[in-house]
Design an enzyme around this catalytic site. Structure first.
Site, PDB file in Angstrom:
ATOM      1  N   ARG A 166       0.820  -1.218   0.000  1.00 38.93           N
ATOM      2  CA  ARG A 166       0.000   0.000   0.000  1.00 38.93           C
ATOM      3  C   ARG A 166       0.848   1.259   0.000  1.00 38.93           C
ATOM      4  O   ARG A 166       0.522   2.265   0.631  1.00 38.93           O
ATOM      5  CB  ARG A 166      -0.964  -0.003   1.193  1.00 38.93           C
ATOM      6  CG  ARG A 166      -1.835  -1.240   1.291  1.00 38.93           C
ATOM      7  CD  ARG A 166      -2.736  -1.417   0.081  1.00 38.93           C
ATOM      8  NE  ARG A 166      -3.407  -2.718   0.124  1.00 38.93           N
ATOM      9  CZ  ARG A 166      -2.975  -3.798  -0.534  1.00 38.93           C
ATOM     10  NH1 ARG A 166      -1.891  -3.737  -1.289  1.00 38.93           N
ATOM     11  NH2 ARG A 166      -3.626  -4.934  -0.451  1.00 38.93           N
ATOM     12  N   SER A 243     -11.731   1.015   3.333  1.00 41.33           N
ATOM     13  CA  SER A 243     -10.781   0.773   4.428  1.00 41.33           C
ATOM     14  C   SER A 243     -10.101   2.073   4.822  1.00 41.33           C
ATOM     15  O   SER A 243      -9.470   2.727   3.985  1.00 41.33           O
ATOM     16  CB  SER A 243      -9.730  -0.251   3.996  1.00 41.33           C
ATOM     17  OG  SER A 243     -10.326  -1.495   3.702  1.00 41.33           O
ATOM     18  N   GLU A 338      -4.765   4.873   5.903  1.00 38.40           N
ATOM     19  CA  GLU A 338      -4.283   4.726   4.535  1.00 38.40           C
ATOM     20  C   GLU A 338      -4.917   5.737   3.581  1.00 38.40           C
ATOM     21  O   GLU A 338      -4.516   5.846   2.426  1.00 38.40           O
ATOM     22  CB  GLU A 338      -4.557   3.315   4.013  1.00 38.40           C
ATOM     23  CG  GLU A 338      -6.005   2.945   3.804  1.00 38.40           C
ATOM     24  CD  GLU A 338      -6.149   1.639   3.027  1.00 38.40           C
ATOM     25  OE1 GLU A 338      -6.158   1.691   1.794  1.00 38.40           O
ATOM     26  OE2 GLU A 338      -6.266   0.581   3.656  1.00 38.40           O
TER      27      GLU A 338
END
Length: 370
Positions: A166, A243, A338
């Site tokens: 990521r 997320s 994130e």
């Protein structure tokens, strides 16, 4: 290219919050990009890039730098790689979901597990988008980008993109604006092995089985819908970025302890073992639908944060901080957000940028995203 001054950015993101952009440019034809470059000369620093706004939290005061929305579309099959895989060139503004459908329709494997992920193709290398055993690093060949430091167009191969879990050289940086991308996908009657239990169970197949790419994509989409991780599948939880947190890496000792506690653990292509952030939220006592900060709560379907009426960017960052702190206290594991933070963020509201309790960050910090 359409240029608007003072355009509210809330409507350009899936969270539906945030202030205006001083200058907002909507680019639909890559041939007009030099016009945008000229427009930015009146502003200090680099502009910010926005795609579908599905992984973005915009500051309440907005963004004083120019914001470029990449809305360019197009997919071209451009030959074969040395290993026989099919090369596909894609415009950065092209919807990822549409690209996945196109590749599946052509019997190509390599992206089928990424179905249902919102956003643009240009966003995929930024945080090496991945799901259910596949990552963009598996298929990316190269990107063309505008380098705002060198002020010229550059081509970067996959190695130069620094793709990690990521993460990439693009994550947290406003140096580059991605323009086009090239992927290599394999023609195959069967897709990648089913490495995630939920997807295998959806197909009533054992883990490790292989099915046609279209069947794998349908199974992934069904799993994502059950978890509320497909935009539009739940009206109550529609203001979401999916997320909010990375799945944190754990040590072997932590992994053994968490496994004994029933945690959801997975091995990733980089060799790391990571625990599900949603499992950590559940373990820390966050119930589905429970409020966390004003206008911000846990989704009714999945352990992630969503926004309701009255939510603000400041409230969302507060909710992130609450989750980070409680998960750390209850599990000993540190969560890191994130999502990308776009705009001019005040010092006192930036504790969530690094996931640390109230440390602050530079005023006016901006993150670029596709």
């Amino acid at each position: 290219m359409r240029v608007t001054h003072g355009l509210p950015l809330a409507g350009k993101t899936t969270l539906g919050m945030g202030g205006p952009a001083a200058v907002f440019a909507d680019l639909q034809d890559l041939a007009d990009f030099p016009e945008f470059v000229a427009l930015t000369e009146a502003f200090p620093g680099a502009p910010t890039c926005l795609g579908a706004g599905s992984n973005v939290l915009v500051a309440d005061v907005g963004c004083s730098s120019p914001v470029l929305r990449m809305d360019t579309r197009g997919v071209r099959f451009v030959g074969e790689a040395a290993d026989g895989r099919t090369l596909v060139e894609v415009q950065a503004g092209h919807p990822l979901s549409d690209l996945v459908d196109t590749t599946v329709d052509h019997g190509l494997t390599g992206m089928e597990m990424l179905t249902g992920i919102p956003g643009t193709v240009g966003a995929t290398p930024v945080q090496n988008v991945g799901a259910y055993g596949q990552e963009i690093s598996d298929v990316l060949v190269e990107v063309t980008a505008w380098d705002w430091t060198a002020r010229r167009r550059v081509t970067l191969d996959a190695a130069a993109c620094g793709l990690a879990h990521r993460s990439s050289v693009f994550k947290g940086s406003s140096r580059w604006t991605l323009l086009t991308l090239v992927f290599a996908l394999r023609k195959s009657a069967l897709g990648a092995p089913l490495t995630y239990r939920m997807v295998a169970e959806q197909l009533d197949m054992p883990v490790g089985s292989r099915v046609p790419p279209a069947e794998a994509a349908q199974a992934v989409l069904a799993v994502r819908r059950r978890k509320g991780m497909v935009l539009g599948c739940s009206d109550a939880d529609r203001r979401t970025v999916g997320s909010v947190f990375f799945s944190p890496e754990v040590t072997p000792a932590q992994a053994r302890r968490l496994q004994d506690e029933g945690a959801s653990l997975n091995r990733f292509p980089d060799g790391s073992t990571r625990v599900s952030a949603s499992w950590l939220m559940r373990r820390a006592g966050f119930a589905l639908g429970s409020p966390v900060a004003e206008g911000v709560r846990v989704s009714h379907l999945h352990h992630t944060l969503v926004a309701d009426e009255g939510a603000s960017a400041a409230g969302f960052t507060e909710a992130i901080g609450v989750v980070v702190q409680r998960v750390l206290e209850r599990t000993g594991i540190h969560l890191t957000p994130e999502i990308d933070f776009l705009g001019d963020w005040p010092q006192e509201g930036a504790s969530c940028f690094c996931g640390e309790p109230r440390q602050g960050s530079p005023k006016g910090r901006r993150f670029a995203t596709e």
